[in-house]
Motif scaffolding. Structure first.
Motif, PDB file in Angstrom:
ATOM      1  N   TRP A  87       1.125  -1.373   0.023  1.00 30.72           N
ATOM      2  CA  TRP A  87       0.265   0.546  -0.324  1.00 30.72           C
ATOM      3  C   TRP A  87       1.041   1.586  -0.008  1.00 30.72           C
ATOM      4  O   TRP A  87       0.596   2.167  -0.472  1.00 30.72           O
ATOM      5  N   PHE A  88       2.099   1.113   1.064  1.00 27.82           N
ATOM      6  CA  PHE A  88       2.595   2.262   0.316  1.00 27.82           C
ATOM      7  C   PHE A  88       3.186   2.729  -0.678  1.00 27.82           C
ATOM      8  O   PHE A  88       2.981   4.117  -1.483  1.00 27.82           O
TER       9      PHE A  88
ATOM     10  N   ALA B  13       0.870   4.393  -2.946  1.00 26.30           N
ATOM     11  CA  ALA B  13       0.015   5.109  -2.078  1.00 26.30           C
ATOM     12  C   ALA B  13       0.932   6.295  -3.004  1.00 26.30           C
ATOM     13  O   ALA B  13       0.537   7.677  -3.929  1.00 26.30           O
TER      14      ALA B  13
END
Length: 160
Positions: A50-51, A54
């Motif tokens: 997810w990092f 993002a």
């Protein structure tokens, strides 16, 4: 579904998205983002988490904003009138229907026409049209750089 087919679809979306940065009928940045998210999903977000997604999404938003801001900033920098900015926007939309040549040059024509209608000054109209075109080309280059940064972040997360 077969993971190999999904990877092919993912790569296809990215490639079509890169073409869409130049071609008006395709939402380039969104397709690149979709291809990368699909690639992360194929692996259940284990390597591309997810990092990384993002960061990729932030770059996609920046690239998307480049579409709308670059030509108008070029026009404004040349001291364009409100009519020139409106003309650039109309030229951009009209250019979509004229293919790649229209996309590349109709914002210039629209800005120059709008500026001429506002001030009746040929020299100023040409300067505004050229500045608009330079802004558009700079925006397109920036979108390519951002798209390749998105792909780079994805690849680093996937392979490291």
């Amino acid at each position: 579904m077969n993971p190999t087919l999904l990877w092919i679809l993912s790569a296809g979306l990215v490639l079509v998205g890169l073409a869409g940065i130049v071609l008006p009928a395709l939402p380039g940045t969104i397709l690149v983002l979709a291809g990368l998210v699909l690639g992360a999903w194929i692996d259940d977000f284990t390597r591309v988490g997810w990092f990384a997604l993002a960061a990729i999404a932030v770059l996609a938003v920046l690239a998307w904003l480049m579409d709308y801001i670059s030509a108008m900033l070029g026009a404004k920098r040349a001291g364009a009138s409100r009519q020139a900015v409106i003309g650039a926007a109309i030229g951009t939309v009209a250019g979509i229907f004229l293919g790649i040549v229209g996309v590349l040059f109709m914002p210039l024509v629209g800005a120059a026409a709008g500026e001429y209608l506002a001030r009746r000054n040929h020299q100023q109209a040409v300067r505004v049209g050229i500045s608009t075109w330079i802004g558009l080309m700079a925006g397109m280059l920036a979108k390519f750089v951002l798209a390749f940064m998105m792909i780079g972040i994805f690849l680093v997360a996937l392979l490291v």
